[in-house]
Motif scaffolding. Structure first.
Motif, PDB file in Angstrom:
ATOM      1  N   ASN A 420       0.820  -1.218   0.000  1.00  0.00           N
ATOM      2  CA  ASN A 420       0.000   0.000   0.000  1.00  0.00           C
ATOM      3  C   ASN A 420       0.849   1.262   0.000  1.00  0.00           C
ATOM      4  O   ASN A 420       0.474   2.263  -0.606  1.00  0.00           O
ATOM      5  CB  ASN A 420      -0.950  -0.004   1.197  1.00  0.00           C
ATOM      6  CG  ASN A 420      -2.050  -1.040   1.056  1.00  0.00           C
ATOM      7  OD1 ASN A 420      -2.458  -1.379  -0.057  1.00  0.00           O
ATOM      8  ND2 ASN A 420      -2.536  -1.574   2.173  1.00  0.00           N
ATOM      9  N   ARG A 423       1.948   1.670  -3.464  1.00  0.00           N
ATOM     10  CA  ARG A 423       0.796   2.082  -4.277  1.00  0.00           C
ATOM     11  C   ARG A 423       0.448   3.547  -4.034  1.00  0.00           C
ATOM     12  O   ARG A 423       0.120   4.288  -4.970  1.00  0.00           O
ATOM     13  CB  ARG A 423      -0.390   1.185  -3.947  1.00  0.00           C
ATOM     14  CG  ARG A 423      -1.650   1.481  -4.752  1.00  0.00           C
ATOM     15  CD  ARG A 423      -1.444   1.225  -6.208  1.00  0.00           C
ATOM     16  NE  ARG A 423      -2.658   1.455  -6.979  1.00  0.00           N
ATOM     17  CZ  ARG A 423      -2.677   1.664  -8.277  1.00  0.00           C
ATOM     18  NH1 ARG A 423      -1.549   1.679  -8.958  1.00  0.00           N
ATOM     19  NH2 ARG A 423      -3.808   1.858  -8.911  1.00  0.00           N
ATOM     20  N   ASP A 424       0.515   3.980  -2.780  1.00  0.00           N
ATOM     21  CA  ASP A 424       0.242   5.388  -2.476  1.00  0.00           C
ATOM     22  C   ASP A 424       1.261   6.305  -3.144  1.00  0.00           C
ATOM     23  O   ASP A 424       0.903   7.361  -3.681  1.00  0.00           O
ATOM     24  CB  ASP A 424       0.247   5.611  -0.959  1.00  0.00           C
ATOM     25  CG  ASP A 424      -0.943   4.962  -0.274  1.00  0.00           C
ATOM     26  OD1 ASP A 424      -1.931   4.655  -0.980  1.00  0.00           O
ATOM     27  OD2 ASP A 424      -0.887   4.743   0.952  1.00  0.00           O
ATOM     28  N   SER A 428       0.337   9.022  -5.898  1.00  0.00           N
ATOM     29  CA  SER A 428       0.687  10.417  -5.625  1.00  0.00           C
ATOM     30  C   SER A 428       1.436  11.032  -6.800  1.00  0.00           C
ATOM     31  O   SER A 428       1.146  12.165  -7.224  1.00  0.00           O
ATOM     32  CB  SER A 428       1.537  10.498  -4.352  1.00  0.00           C
ATOM     33  OG  SER A 428       1.941  11.829  -4.116  1.00  0.00           O
ATOM     34  N   ARG A 878      -7.500   3.221  -6.865  1.00  0.00           N
ATOM     35  CA  ARG A 878      -7.053   2.862  -5.516  1.00  0.00           C
ATOM     36  C   ARG A 878      -7.957   1.786  -4.919  1.00  0.00           C
ATOM     37  O   ARG A 878      -7.489   0.788  -4.366  1.00  0.00           O
ATOM     38  CB  ARG A 878      -7.052   4.109  -4.631  1.00  0.00           C
ATOM     39  CG  ARG A 878      -6.445   3.875  -3.238  1.00  0.00           C
ATOM     40  CD  ARG A 878      -6.693   5.076  -2.342  1.00  0.00           C
ATOM     41  NE  ARG A 878      -6.175   6.297  -2.927  1.00  0.00           N
ATOM     42  CZ  ARG A 878      -4.914   6.721  -2.786  1.00  0.00           C
ATOM     43  NH1 ARG A 878      -4.079   5.993  -2.087  1.00  0.00           N
ATOM     44  NH2 ARG A 878      -4.525   7.862  -3.329  1.00  0.00           N
TER      45      ARG A 878
END
Length: 1363
Positions: A420, A423-424, A428, A878
């Motif tokens: 995660n 992935r964030d 971003s 997401r």
């Protein structure tokens, strides 16, 4: 007749094989040139005399005058027929005579000549068919328009077929030779070797694929046609202003608009066909280059493969996301040189129309293009998104490869945050990029407004006599609209080129690391060898001097991490030779320490590309102890083996790997501890029948790494490795006489290593193999096709994840933006219709102010729209990625055993990338152009309401064609996605087995397999873009009909319509073809990529394992406090319908009890362990731990309170500390203590970063023994009351095994221990021994009592030499 045909060089007159007994019936050439030609001639010459008599007797009706047209029709060029002309004069002469006689007699129709011409046409059909087939076969690359028409015609059949039923792979067209991987890579290699050795890879691709005459001519012609349209619009508006002009001129101008628009559509889509063809070839070339880089062909350095920068995750990202961006690059590359031409022509025509004020518009161009150039440069620097993507896919690949360990240790929640976080970071960076892209897109789309504002403002303000009429305004607007070019897509392609260039420029293994010589003399020679794993690292092996005679057996021994496997790698050329000389004479076979098994049948794994010789094949299976396993496998040696040998036990995998090498009949065999994964008796059997002096390999050169001391006495030469160098070398007796370290080792452990068990160490029973085999070859290509179009619930699911707030905002902004656009265009028409007073117009500042306000409002609304769609897409992406990750990690082990990792990696790479970028981009374009089309329709209907009579049927035809296309397009997208997964699986398999493939010299075969997978994928991709061109050509023709209708109706109603409204309607109708083209493209993208949502959501409904934690179930912190285990009538099945893996297991294990579990193949030993950890759920009965039913607690609550040390040690990329304690719940002191007890503290403390030392993917930078010791350290850190040992010491030497056993006895003295026995000597002091057979307990008591009973256990010990 036959002689006449033969003399003329033709076929026989009749051939049944050509005419009847064939799937493609035809007539012989002789028949075509004789009978088919003679029949009309015979008819005419036979009937003509009678007809002439009839005419002579017929009464005279007057002479028909002879016209020029009649004379010209009787004169034509006739091709001579080689055979028919020999016998019959040309019948056309007779026909002319008859025509003249009929004219004289006044006869206007002739039955005789009608039948003659009919017979002539019918007999010409067969030669015409042959000629057409020859033309189609001979269509060359230069005749692109013919080829495109042929493909679009064939595409209609494919589209109709796809509408009627789901398309299958058999319905696809065979890939053309010039589009195949072999042809493309051959041509690319030639081009590279001849002229591009000094060029960068990016320059090579641009020169090879993008700069091509065929990609240059069509854009230039399209540009000229666009400006021709503008010129026609200008004269049409001039016609509208001249009320006295003849009507036919207006109709002529309207027809010219239609014709030019049709020509522009044909040329544009011919150009797009070329672009996509070249893009497809570029994609093939990039995939081929990347595979050849990671495959043994180009010998990418092993250390590079281990490095974080070149992991499998990055490779998958390169061949999925980057190749798509490069394909877009091919389309938009021509904008670089077309844009200046368009700008120059645009301002030239503006200057002709408005004079010098037109040049003021250049200032807007000067402002807009540098702004977008800066934005593009900033976006190109956002490669951090790619880095996050690479890292995420790399981590997912590790998770999928080690998912069994994650479930055993309940580590899913430790790795979820890692995924995660990546992935964030990825989203971003994508968000920042999308904001910049929204600014760029809004400025580009506002560029036409800004140029018009500046040009019109300067024009009317510098001179009051300058009047803006309809002709000047709308011709200028049409010219300015041409300037919109999508240059903003180029930077991402440049990023992809740079990433691919960096990857392809990585260091490769030097081919001269090892010198390969013919087979004679000494087989292996190493002189003063210094070897390292990288060009920059320190030497790992030093002062290596060895000479191996041909036909000898060499044993290599040493402690864990001493360099035994590295020595074999140096012989194979896998290490960098820093100094010295290495040579191997003859062919080589290699057996790695961890067996590499292909996703193929057992037979194919053993043959490994060779021909099957039945007698030798059977001898190899017998010698490698594989014949008993064939009885277990459901399809014997045709049984499909899962990825990484998932449905085989460790012993079976190693024996298959050894059988592969043995079957090869090579000159030199490098065997990296192949006997460690099998039991002692099986190991002795293999040594005697395969490796030893009397085995199948006698007379071959064998270098054997082993921990089995009993084999050393039969070796011709023994090498003792210590700290990367050879400490002792000599025969067994010589080393014993020296009484050095080797002799001490032998004296210490010679009494403990004996033949121990006759059981084949096969953990999985027959049910396991059956469970995986049920899927068979269908793993790769079997997919369930849904209905004829993408399910509406996929759209609902996607928009649900976007959220109602985003959707309402997007719709409002789209409508508001188009309303502003309609308002400022209508304002221009009002401005144009204002009649000049005294040669001037009034209120210029007011008009300019309103125009500017409306234009800027539209630009801001466009920015808001694109940003809202991008942000909504990120929100949806997401959620969808989170749901996919949750679904995969909550799936049971049976799911991973039957689902190829390539399928899962495809979901996490290509499909997620499509959801991230492609779907929002497609929705952005589709909504924008749909609202623009609505605006055009409103304007055209306001100007000419009768256009609605044309618009309604055109809309119906549009919807019909689109529905046909969507049904087939979505199925083609699924076929393309299905055929993409084998590419990823093959890449993954090659990377894992690169050393074996290279050693066996099978590079070419694996490259051809990769090429075949790529070609299969392109066979599904090629019809997709041809179908898109088919749709676009048909729909743009409908748009051109709308242009024709608007223009004709405007001409017909010129007395009622103002020039301003006509100019507005015509200029907007001219945009319809472009709008439809973009709608087609965007709709296609959305329809094709929404399938990604379907494929991501596919695993949501699969069977899931039990909940990780249960609400309301609170276990004591110290549970299990005693470690007692109770089995009550416990039964286990691998799947419903299969036999029992365990049945009626009832026993009680007390706290601190040490229990050994033994049994033969298929006994159910490992099934018992899987049941305790609930990897498989109970089919009957229950298991109690400290009196608590384990099915009534969460999986993580259970698995985190008990511990297993597996046979296969799995490490993940990250620090040593992370691999020991991913939740970071232990202090450094605890970690160091565990390492000390695991006998690794000295090794870790010697590392530069100690606990923070980075382990490579799979722990490849550590030896197998060191990885096993780290797994022991994990267990020491967890320190639970129940410990399961699954043959945990198979890969370590005897000294290390003794240390591990000592540690287990002391540190786990107060624990309950269950050991699946490998060496029976390790369980002789246990409290109890359980003997299993066919899923049931047949004996259970203390070892001494079982020996006294002289049952199954006694027989095992007797065979093992322990009695």
């Amino acid at each position: 007749m036959e002689a006449l045909c033969n003399n003329s060089g033709l076929d026989p007159l009749w051939d049944w094989n050509i005419t009847w007994y064939t799937s493609t019936p035809d007539l012989t050439k002789c028949f075509q040139h004789t009978v088919l030609v003679w029949f009309p001639c015979v008819y005419l010459w036979t009937c003509s005399p009678l007809y002439l008599v009839y005419l002579q007797l017929r009464p005279q009706k007057g002479i028909i005058p002879l016209s020029k047209l009649c004379c010209s029709k009787t004169v034509r060029k006739q091709r001579p027929e080689p055979v028919s002309d020999l016998l019959f004069p040309r019948p056309q002469v007779l026909a002319v005579v008859l025509i003249q006689m009929e004219r004289i007699k006044g006869t206007r129709s002739s039955v005789l000549l009608f039948l003659f011409w009919m017979f002539l046409v019918l007999c010409s059909m067969v030669p015409l068919k042959v000629t057409i087939e020859q033309i189609i076969d001979q269509v060359s690359e230069t005749d692109s328009s013919v080829r495109l028409s042929v493909y679009t015609s064939v595409c209609e059949l494919l589209v109709v077929r796809g509408y009627r039923r789901p398309l299958q792979a058999a319905d696809l067209w065979t890939l053309r030779d010039q589009d195949s991987s072999v042809y493309i890579m051959t041509e690319l290699d030639k081009f590279w070797s001849q002229s591009c050795k000094q060029l960068q890879y990016g320059t090579l691709w641009i020169r090879s694929f993008c700069i091509h005459p065929k990609l240059s001519r069509a854009p230039v012609c399209c540009v000229l046609l666009v400006f021709s349209d503008v010129c026609v619009v200008s004269v049409l508006l001039g016609f509208m202003r001249d009320k006295d002009a003849e009507m036919w001129k207006g109709l002529l101008f309207a027809s010219l608009l239609f014709i030019l628009s049709c020509l522009q559509s044909v040329l544009h889509h011919q150009f797009m066909f070329h672009c996509f063809t070249v893009g497809m070839r570029l994609k093939t070339a990039v995939m081929g280059l990347v595979y050849r880089k990671v495959s043994p062909s180009d010998c990418l350095h092993v250390e590079t493969l281990r490095a974080l920068s070149c992991t499998l995750g990055e490779i998958i990202n390169l061949i999925s996301a980057d190749t798509q961006k490069l394909m877009d690059f091919v389309v938009y590359f021509n904008s670089v040189w077309i844009a200046p031409i368009e700008i120059a022509l645009c301002f030239y025509f503006l200057w002709q129309l408005l004079g010098l004020p037109a040049l003021a518009g250049i200032t807007a161009v000067v402002l807009i293009f540098p702004l977008n150039g800066i934005i593009a440069k900033i976006r190109s620097k956002l490669q951090v998104q790619m880095k996050f993507t690479d890292s995420r896919i790399k981590l997912m690949n590790e998770i999928l490869g080690g998912v069994k360990i994650l479930k055993f240790y309940s580590w899913e929640e430790a790795f979820l945050p890692r995924v995660n976080v990546l992935r964030d970071g990825e989203l971003s960076a994508l968000k920042t990029s999308q904001i910049l892209y929204s600014v760029s897109l809004a400025s580009f789309n506002s560029s036409s407004f800004l140029i018009a504002l500046i040009v019109f403002g300067v024009y009317v303000l510098i001179d009051e006599q300058n009047v803006l009429d309809a002709q000047k305004i709308f011709v200028s607007v049409a010219l300015i609209n041409i300037l919109k070019t999508p240059l903003s897509q180029l930077p991402f392609a440049v990023v992809s080129v740079r990433r691919l260039g960096n990857f392809l420029s990585q260091d490769e293994l030097k081919p001269d690391n090892v010198e390969r010589l013919p087979h004679n003399g000494d087989a292996v020679l190493v002189q003063d060898g210094f070897f390292s794993w990288s060009t920059s690292g320190p030497p790992y092996l030093q002062r290596i001097n060895m000479m191996v005679e041909a036909g000898s057996l060499v044993a290599v021994v040493g402690h864990v991490g001493s360099g035994k496997s590295s020595l074999l790698a140096a012989m194979l050329g896998e290490m960098e030779r820093r100094r010295g000389f290495v040579s191997i004479k003859g062919s080589v076979s290699y057996v790695p320490q961890q067996a590499w098994i292909q996703n193929a049948s057992l037979k194919d794994n053993i043959l490994f590309g060779g021909q099957r010789m039945e007698s030798w094949y059977h001898r190899v299976l017998d010698a490698c102890a594989l014949l008993p396993d064939l009885d277990i496998l459901p399809a014997r040696d045709d049984t499909e083996i899962g990825e990484k040998g998932m449905n085989l036990s460790g012993g079976q995998r190693q024996r298959v790997s050894l059988a592969r090498a043995t079957y090869r009949r090579s000159d030199v065999y490098l065997l990296d501890d192949p006997l460690s994964a099998v039991d002692a008796q099986v190991g002795q059997h293999i040594f005697d029948r395969v490796i030893g002096p009397g085995g199948l390999l006698k007379g071959k050169t064998r270098v054997l790494v082993t921990h089995g001391l009993s084999f050393l006495s039969k070796a011709d030469l023994v090498l003792v490795m210590e700290d990367g160098h050879i400490s002792e070398m000599g025969s067994y007796m010589e080393l014993m006489d020296r009484k050095g370290a080797f002799a001490k080792l032998i004296h210490t452990f010679s009494g403990t290593q004996r033949r121990e068990s006759s059981t084949l160490k096969d953990k999985k029973n027959k049910n396991t193999v059956c469970r995986a085999q049920k899927t068979g070859p269908e793993w790769l290509l079997t997919q369930v096709f849904s209905c004829l179009q993408v399910k509406l619930q996929m759209y609902r699911e996607y928009f649900r994840t976007v959220g109602l707030t985003f959707i309402m905002t997007i719709v409002f902004l789209c409508a508001f933006q188009q309303a502003a656009s309609l308002a400022y265009n209508y304002w221009l028409s009002l401005w144009a219709d204002e009649p000049p007073v005294n040669g001037t117009q009034s209120d210029h500042q007011l008009k300019l102010s309103v125009f500017a306000a409306l234009g800027f409002t539209q630009g801001l609304a466009m920015f808001g729209t694109t940003l809202a769609i991008a942000l909504g897409g990120i929100v949806a992406s997401r959620h969808l990625h989170t749901d996919l990750l949750y679904s995969v990690l909550h799936s049971p082990m049976s799911f991973f055993e039957v689902t190829p990792s390539g399928n899962l990696l495809n979901r996490f790479s290509k499909e997620i990338d499509a959801i991230d970028c492609m779907i929002p981009e497609g929705l952005k374009m589709m909504l924008g152009y749909l609202f623009k089309l609505l605006e055009v329709c409103i304007i055209v209907l306001l100007a000419t309401p009768f256009t609605g009579l044309v618009l309604l049927p055109l809309t119906g035809v549009y919807v019909c064609i689109q529905s046909f296309y969507v049904a087939s397009s979505c199925q083609l997208r699924r076929l393309e996605a299905v055929s993409r997964s084998p590419i990823y699986s093959h890449f993954n398999e090659t990377v894992q087995g690169v050393g074996t493939i290279r050693a066996f010299g099978e590079q070419r075969r694996f490259i051809l397999q990769a090429d075949r997978h790529i070609d299969n994928n392109q066979e599904a991709y090629f019809p997709r873009f041809v179908a898109t061109r088919w749709l676009a050509v048909n729909l743009e023709f409908l748009g051109n009909l709308l242009v024709l209708a608007a223009a004709i109706l405007s001409v017909r109603g010129r007395h009622e319509l103002s020039p301003g409204i006509v100019g507005l309607a015509v200029t907007h109708s001219l945009q319809v073809t472009g709008i439809l083209s973009w709608i087609v493209r965007s709709w296609t993208d959305v329809e094709n990529n929404i399938v990604s949502v379907e494929r991501v959501k596919e695993y949501e409904n699969t069977t899931k394992e039990a909940a990780w934690t249960l609400e309301g179930c609170s276990l004591p912190a110290a549970w299990p406090s005693t470690g007692t285990l109770q089995f009550e009538n416990f039964g286990l099945r691998y799947r419903k319908g299969l036999d029992w893996a365990l049945k009626d297991i009832s026993l009680s294990i007390q706290d601190r009890e040490k229990v050994g579990i033994v049994g033969r193949t298929g006994a159910g030993k490992s099934s018992l362990a899987l049941g305790i950890f609930r990897i498989l759920e109970a089919a009957s009965g229950r298991i109690l731990i400290d009196g608590i039913n384990i099915t009534q607690i969460g999986l993580h609550d259970l698995r985190s309170r008990i511990t297993i040390i597996p046979q296969d040690p799995v490490l993940f990329s990250g620090s040593v500390r992370m691999n020991l304690d991913p939740f970071e719940t232990c202090s450094d002191e605890d970690v160091w203590k565990a390492l000390e007890l695991a006998h690794l503290s000295s090794f870790v403390s010697a590392l530069p970063h100690k606990l923070n030392h980075q382990c490579c993917e799979g722990g490849e930078n550590l030896s197998l023994g060191q990885r096993q010791l780290l797994c022991l350290a994990r267990a020491l850190l967890r320190k639970t009351r129940i410990l399961v040992l699954d043959e945990a010491t198979a890969a370590v030497d005897l000294k290390t095994d003794q240390l591990i056993q000592s540690t287990i006895r002391t540190q786990f003295n107060d624990c309950t221990i269950l050991t699946i026995a490998h060496r029976l000597s390790t369980i002789m002091d246990y409290t109890r021994v359980i003997v299993m057979d066919r899923g049931s307990i047949v004996e259970m008591d203390s070892p001494s009592q079982l020996l006294h009973l002289q049952g199954h256990f006694y027989q095992m010990c007797l065979e093992a030499g322990l009695i």
